[in-house]
Design a protein around this motif. Structure first.
Motif, PDB file in Angstrom:
ATOM      1  N   CYS A 114       0.831  -1.208   0.000  1.00 34.38           N
ATOM      2  CA  CYS A 114       0.000   0.000   0.000  1.00 34.38           C
ATOM      3  C   CYS A 114       0.866   1.258   0.000  1.00 34.38           C
ATOM      4  O   CYS A 114       0.526   2.267  -0.634  1.00 34.38           O
ATOM      5  N   PHE A 115       1.984   1.188   0.716  1.00 33.60           N
ATOM      6  CA  PHE A 115       2.894   2.341   0.762  1.00 33.60           C
ATOM      7  C   PHE A 115       3.494   2.605  -0.610  1.00 33.60           C
ATOM      8  O   PHE A 115       3.553   3.751  -1.069  1.00 33.60           O
ATOM      9  N   SER A 117       2.201   1.833  -3.443  1.00 35.57           N
ATOM     10  CA  SER A 117       1.137   2.329  -4.316  1.00 35.57           C
ATOM     11  C   SER A 117       0.856   3.807  -4.063  1.00 35.57           C
ATOM     12  O   SER A 117       0.551   4.565  -4.980  1.00 35.57           O
ATOM     13  N   SER A 118       0.962   4.237  -2.799  1.00 41.09           N
ATOM     14  CA  SER A 118       0.662   5.632  -2.473  1.00 41.09           C
ATOM     15  C   SER A 118       1.727   6.600  -2.972  1.00 41.09           C
ATOM     16  O   SER A 118       1.448   7.775  -3.198  1.00 41.09           O
TER      17      SER A 118
END
Length: 407
Positions: A114-115, A117-118
């Motif tokens: 998720c990191f 992707s952000s």
């Protein structure tokens, strides 16, 4: 050294704790070891952590084999992140899957994904960033300038002149481009005219056939009249289209059309170009035929093995009935369950939730109740996750009360 990547260490709430620059290709273990060592330098001596890593199994084996992180190894519980656990072998999943270990609750360990992707918007900006890389590129450029012996201002002026000259369209090029475009448009119109003429000839031939049939006594005169009217309407439409297409041709185009119509070889050679327009259709047809052949081969193989499979299922069902009869007669152990029969009609229409996949009554365990690891919800880590959340809430309330008391 040049940084080619970044490795991150995140907490349970998916917030970044440490980042490490990767100076070599590949995800080497020493980056993970450096992050873990840096983390323990900020933790109490009695602190125990759960480490979720894509290859946590290999990392733990390396630590135990080579003595890495020896002072902190008893304080680490290694596990594999949930998504990457699917690619590991079953014994590895039994040991390192976070939902099969104590202390991890419902944590999935995929916070890094998720990191990444952000921050994906930063990849084009930072893929070649770094002070060392900048200095290396600058030194290389300076060496190139010194070697050529030309000043920067002179090179910049020459570059502006080069761009202006090489991007300016000359009149000769404009005429050539317009001529090429006109020639291509004329060729397309000629092809359309020839196709229209071919369709017109087909309908005129069809009209003659219908008129001949009309001269003879026929029982379906109404149908012939309808076909005649439709054919005449088609002929009028094609004649109008042919007039419009011919009117768009210039003098050279009309001459090319006349030459093409008078030479059968040129017609065949010119129309042969249409074959390439059907390439996608032909490829799709070949794929369809290939898929049909594969399906026919599979059906043939199944039919060849069908007698043996049917006999096997019949023997299995007979044994299931015998086991059910023994259970009813009280000759089976207490708590025994008869296996589920396999329907013969549904044998070749199996789904993921069909009874054939169930192992009820086929296990060696003849106890009355299923094992706790299969039926006890307490072992599903929900209560463990709840305890972690309550502990975090209590810690947050204590911190907030302490901060509030100092105001």
């Amino acid at each position: 050294m040049l940084a080619v990547g970044v490795m991150a260490l995140l907490c349970h709430h998916d917030h970044v704790i440490h980042l490490a620059n990767m100076t070599s290709a590949g995800e080497k273990q020493h980056y993970a070891l450096a992050l873990i060592k840096s983390l323990f330098s900020h933790l109490p001596d009695n602190f125990h952590i759960g480490l979720l890593y894509d290859i946590g199994c290999q990392l733990e084996q390396s630590c135990r084999k080579w003595g890495f992180l020896k002072p902190f190894l008893p304080q680490i519980s290694f596990a594999i992140s949930v998504f990457h656990a699917f690619g590991h072998q079953w014994p590895c999943k039994l040991i390192y899957h976070p939902q099969k270990q104590e202390g991890f609750g419902l944590s999935d360990g995929e916070g890094c994904e998720c990191f990444w992707s952000s921050i994906k918007a930063l990849i084009p900006l930072l893929c070649m960033s770094g002070w060392n890389h900048c200095q290396a590129k600058k030194a290389s450029a300076i060496r190139g300038l010194r070697k050529c012996g030309v000043g920067i201002l002179t090179l910049q002026a020459e570059w502006v002149t080069q761009v202006a000259v090489q991007t300016k369209a000359t009149p000769h090029k404009l005429i050539t481009d317009n001529h090429c475009h006109s020639a291509k448009a004329t060729d397309n119109i000629i092809l359309q005219i020839m196709e229209t003429q071919k369709s017109l000839e087909n309908y005129e031939t069809r009209l003659e056939e219908l008129e001949k049939d009309l001269l003879h006594v026929s029982s379906d005169m109404m149908s012939l009249n309808i076909q005649l009217a439709e054919c005449q309407q088609r002929i009028r439409c094609f004649k109008q289209a042919l007039q419009k297409q011919t009117a768009t041709l210039g003098v050279n185009g009309l001459a090319d059309l006349a030459t093409l119509q008078s030479n059968s070889y040129l017609q065949v050679n010119h129309l042969h170009q249409r074959k390439f327009e059907l390439e996608r259709l032909e490829r799709s047809y070949r794929q369809t035929v290939s898929g049909r052949r594969l399906q026919n081969h599979t059906e043939t193989s199944v039919k060849q093995r069908e007698p043996g499979l049917v006999k096997l299922s019949t023997n299995y069902n007979n044994m299931c009935l015998q086991m059910a009869a023994l259970i009813q007669q009280g000759k089976a152990p207490v708590g025994s369950i008869a296996p589920v029969l396999i329907p013969r009609d549904a044998l070749f229409k199996l789904d993921v939730d069909d009874d054939i996949w169930q192992d009820a009554g086929l296990e060696d365990d003849t106890g009355r109740f299923p094992p706790a690891w299969l039926a006890d919800e307490k072992l599903r880590h929900c209560e463990e996750e709840e305890k972690c959340l309550l502990h975090e809430r209590r810690t947050l309330m204590e911190w907030f009360s302490e901060e509030w008391s100092h105001l």
